[in-house]
Design an enzyme around this catalytic site. Structure first.
Site, short mmCIF file in Angstrom:
data_model
loop_
_atom_site.label_atom_id
_atom_site.label_comp_id
_atom_site.label_asym_id
_atom_site.label_seq_id
_atom_site.Cartn_x
_atom_site.Cartn_y
_atom_site.Cartn_z
N ARG A 1 0.81 -1.21 0.00
CA ARG A 1 0.00 0.00 0.00
C ARG A 1 0.85 1.26 0.00
O ARG A 1 0.35 2.35 -0.27
CB ARG A 1 -0.91 0.02 1.24
CG ARG A 1 -1.93 -1.09 1.24
CD ARG A 1 -2.49 -1.31 2.62
NE ARG A 1 -3.39 -0.25 3.04
CZ ARG A 1 -4.70 -0.27 2.89
NH1 ARG A 1 -5.27 -1.29 2.30
NH2 ARG A 1 -5.45 0.71 3.32
N GLU B 1 -1.71 7.00 -19.94
CA GLU B 1 -1.44 5.91 -19.00
C GLU B 1 0.02 5.46 -19.12
O GLU B 1 0.68 5.19 -18.10
CB GLU B 1 -2.42 4.76 -19.29
CG GLU B 1 -2.23 3.50 -18.48
CD GLU B 1 -2.30 3.68 -16.97
OE1 GLU B 1 -2.71 4.74 -16.49
OE2 GLU B 1 -1.89 2.75 -16.26
N TRP C 1 1.72 6.08 6.29
CA TRP C 1 2.00 6.92 5.13
C TRP C 1 1.62 8.33 5.59
O TRP C 1 0.45 8.67 5.70
CB TRP C 1 1.15 6.47 3.93
CG TRP C 1 1.49 7.12 2.64
CD1 TRP C 1 2.45 6.75 1.75
CD2 TRP C 1 0.83 8.26 2.07
NE1 TRP C 1 2.43 7.59 0.66
CE2 TRP C 1 1.46 8.53 0.84
CE3 TRP C 1 -0.21 9.09 2.48
CZ2 TRP C 1 1.08 9.57 0.00
CZ3 TRP C 1 -0.59 10.14 1.65
CH2 TRP C 1 0.04 10.36 0.43
N GLY D 1 -6.35 7.53 8.03
CA GLY D 1 -7.25 8.61 7.67
C GLY D 1 -6.72 9.95 8.14
O GLY D 1 -5.54 10.09 8.47
N HIS E 1 0.82 22.98 -30.93
CA HIS E 1 0.33 24.05 -30.05
C HIS E 1 1.18 24.20 -28.80
O HIS E 1 0.70 24.72 -27.80
CB HIS E 1 -1.14 23.78 -29.70
CG HIS E 1 -2.02 23.76 -30.90
ND1 HIS E 1 -2.48 24.89 -31.52
CD2 HIS E 1 -2.48 22.73 -31.64
CE1 HIS E 1 -3.20 24.56 -32.58
NE2 HIS E 1 -3.21 23.25 -32.68
N1 HGA Z 1 -3.04 11.10 9.54
C1 HGA Z 1 -2.30 9.98 10.06
C2 HGA Z 1 -2.60 8.73 9.26
C3 HGA Z 1 -2.25 8.91 7.81
C4 HGA Z 1 -2.86 7.90 6.87
O1 HGA Z 1 -3.90 7.32 7.09
N2 HGA Z 1 -2.24 7.66 5.71
O2 HGA Z 1 -2.75 6.72 4.82
C5 HGA Z 1 -0.82 10.28 10.11
O3 HGA Z 1 -0.33 11.19 9.41
O4 HGA Z 1 -0.13 9.61 10.87
#
Ligand code: HGA
Length: 648
Positions: free
Chosen positions: A27, A521, A75, A101, A544
């Site tokens: 991911r 793509e 992330w 999130g 262009h």
């Molecule tokens: N906001 C949280 C989690 C980040 C998240 O879900 N990334 O996919 C953080 O920054 O730790």
């Protein structure tokens, strides 16, 4: 994007959690962490920046064990990738939280908590959740009620797994806007962002609905629905679904990279996308699945133990479609762009395509009879999902706000949020796609889009006339896996060609008509995994502007199938050559293009012009793969990117 794995077992859970984190690596992430409650009742945590391997190194130095734990690949969205920002986040050495999130109101909550004496140790938005839960526990609430009270105060999107040091026999999960599944084992149960994380321990899953919470104890799983003004928790029953793919399907097999495995799988998975969906008359409308609450479900569906589509109602609905609004992100957006050509030419229906992140934030007007079609590999793409929810809200507000006829999701993951929340879905059956750069998910989406186009054409026809175009397309679709196999045979030739790109800094991709999105793509693939700047232009736009960029250092990749625009494309290519540009042309055998100085021609298997975008996508995937391998980049997990984009 972030990955969550958590569980409660009768044995040491730490190895299961680490294996789960490895399985979520695809991911994309920048740091990892784990916390357990150890046999002495202590909350113990380890975190590391970088790969899960770095976390394992830490754990070798200071092992953790316990029967309950939460783990995470992060992330970063709020606060740089650093050990102190990695999850799990703790409060008072009592509460441990992992989160996927964004908590949008985290600043206000942080201020409030600091005022109450909480000391923050990270810059993340997530840490507020840990302290809020702690405060609710201190006020006397039990963990599920505490998490419920906290989630009621959070704005934004989240999936959470929470445990409390004082209660090592209770794990709580909650989802709102970010995916979360429950893995059902025997005397042990788990929570994860993706079933893939848990395949070594179970193949039975409960997909949580938006707003659901789950409490896991040694006695079992209790899914809780938030009702009333969200203060009350009501136990609900959710279906346990068996995962349809084997553990091996999510492995690399004999290949060095997932991406190559997934490119090579295309003939097989495209056959699966088509399987049982065609009959001599055309596309079988039973191929479309209906969601639980759809008005398109057959009345007797429940008797058959499964929701089934009412074919007559669906035929009528398709006949009523006056326009298609396609919404997607990234590679899926390119699939949608190809479909626009098909919908207009094959089905005679006007179509618009827009990226979800733009669509959802503008005022728009729905023409009467608009089918809302979303595309997403994972079915959890945050912006696409939000766009769907947006138009559903609009529909609820009444016709004056614009009325969409129905929503259709083309998606690879059964049970995903997009599938469950759309009226209709058509699964692509590509199997797990692990490489961040999408390949088989793209070509199977295109096939599903062609099936949809033909189904719409069918519904509009009077059923009497012999529809030659449909018959021809159906025949060619059946032959498509074979043609894709031939195009994979170009692998060796393309691997050699890749050497000419590895030291370049920029590349231009050109295409016309339905091959323009394929050029886009191709450019996206190259930049994603080889980090070479690549741009795509509709070849007619060359004069262009982009022609100014052409010199001998700018390779130009052109997609040249046999179609009405061939002669025009050839003129565009001459314009590039006249300015010293190096041409790499992927061409139909009938296109009389001669290789020569500065012109490399790769002959792609002949195919009808409608299906050509699917066939030409494949050599471009191979090209970017080989360039990336030569450059030594992390092919399956390119820097800064994530697979399932669950935050906006
Ligand atoms: N906001 C949280 C989690 C980040 C998240 O879900 N990334 O996919 C953080 O920054 O730790």
């Amino acid at each position: 994007m972030c990955g969550i794995v958590a569980g409660l077992a009768q044995r040491d859970i730490s190895k299961i959690l680490i294996e789960g984190l490895h399985r979520l690596e695809y991911r994309g992430y920048d740091s990892a962490g784990v916390a357990v409650i150890d046999p002495a009742g202590e909350l113990r945590r380890a975190r590391a920046v970088g790969k899960v391997r770095a976390l394992e190194d830490e754990l070798r130095e200071a092992p953790l064990s316990g029967a309950i734990g939460v783990a995470h690949t992060r992330w970063a969205t709020h606060g740089r990738p650093a050990q102190h920002n990695a999850h799990p986040h703790l409060s008072s050495e009592r509460v441990a939280v992992v989160h996927n999130g964004i908590i949008e109101n985290h600043e206000a909550l942080r201020g409030e908590l600091e005022g109450a004496g909480y000391v923050f140790t990270s810059e993340t938005d997530t840490e507020v959740v840990a302290h809020l839960v702690d405060r609710e526990l201190c006020s006397g609430l039990a963990l599920p009620e505490a998490v419920n009270a906290v989630t009621a105060r959070l704005d934004g999107a989240f999936a959470l797994a929470v445990m409390e040091q004082r209660n090592p026999e209770l794990l709580v999960g909650a989802r709102q806007g970010s995916p979360l599944v429950v893995g059902v084992g025997i005397d042990e149960h788990f929570i994860a962002s993706d079933p893939l994380a848990l395949l070594p321990v179970t193949d039975r899953f409960v997909y949580l609905d938006e707003g659901d919470m789950v409490a896991i104890t040694p006695a079992g799983i209790q899914v809780l629905e938030r009702t009333g003004d969200r203060d009350e928790l009501t136990p609900v029953t959710r279906e346990v679904v068996r995962y349809e793919h084997s553990v091996e399907a999510a492995g690399k097999g004999e290949y060095r990279h997932f991406m190559m495995k997934e490119i090579m799988e295309q003939p097989r998975v495209l056959s699966r996308t088509l399987a049982e969906r065609l009959d001599p008359q055309g596309v079988r409308l039973e191929a479309f699945d209906v969601s639980r609450h759809s008005f398109l479900a057959a009345d007797n569906g429940a008797e058959k133990g499964k929701q089934v589509v009412d074919v007559a109602r669906l035929t009528q609905l398709f006949a009523d479609v006056r326009q298609v609004q396609i919404i997607a992100c990234g590679t899926s957006y390119h699939a949608g762009m190809v479909a626009r050509y098909w919908l207009e030419e094959v089905a005679g229906i006007p179509a618009q395509v827009e990226v979800a992140s733009e669509f959802r934030y503008r005022e728009r007007v729905a023409a009467p009879g608009t089918l809302f079609l979303t595309l997403s590999q994972s079915g959890e793409t945050a912006d696409t999902l939000a766009a769907l929810r947006d138009i559903q809200k609009l529909n609820r507000e009444g016709p004056q706000a614009g009325h969409y006829l129905a929503s259709l999701a083309i998606c690879n993951v059964a049970g995903s949020s997009l599938v469950r929340e759309s009226d209709l879905s058509l699964l692509t059956h590509a199997g797990p796609e692990i490489g961040v750069a999408s390949t088989k998910a793209f070509t199977t989406q295109l096939v599903a889009l062609m099936l949809t186009t033909l189904a719409l054409r069918q519904a509009k026809g009077d059923g009497q006339t012999d529809d030659l175009l449909s018959r021809q397309l159906l025949m060619r679709l059946k032959d498509l896996p074979h043609v894709i196999e031939q195009s994979l045979a170009l692998d060796g030739e393309i691997a050699q060609l890749a050497e000419k790109f590895m030291h370049r800094h920029h590349t231009l991709f050109l295409g016309r008509g339905s091959q323009y999105p394929i050029a886009m793509e191709g450019a996206l693939k190259l930049k994603e995994i080889s980090y070479i700047h690549a741009e795509a232009y509709a070849a007619g736009e060359l004069k262009h502007g982009p022609l100014a960029l052409i010199d001998e250092d700018m390779p130009v990749v052109a997609v040249a199938p046999m179609d009405d625009l061939m002669e025009k494309l050839k003129s565009n290519l001459q314009e590039v050559r006249a300015r010293g540009g190096q041409l790499f042309v992927f061409a139909d055998p009938e296109v009389s293009l001669k290789a020569g100085e500065g012109v490399h021609v790769v002959t792609v298997p002949g195919v009808c012009r409608f299906l050509a975008p699917i066939v030409y996508a494949v050599p471009l995937q191979l090209l970017s793969y080989h360039v990336a391998v030569l450059k030594g980049t992390d092919v399956d997990q390119p820097r800064n990117l994530a697979k399932s984009v669950t935050v906006e």
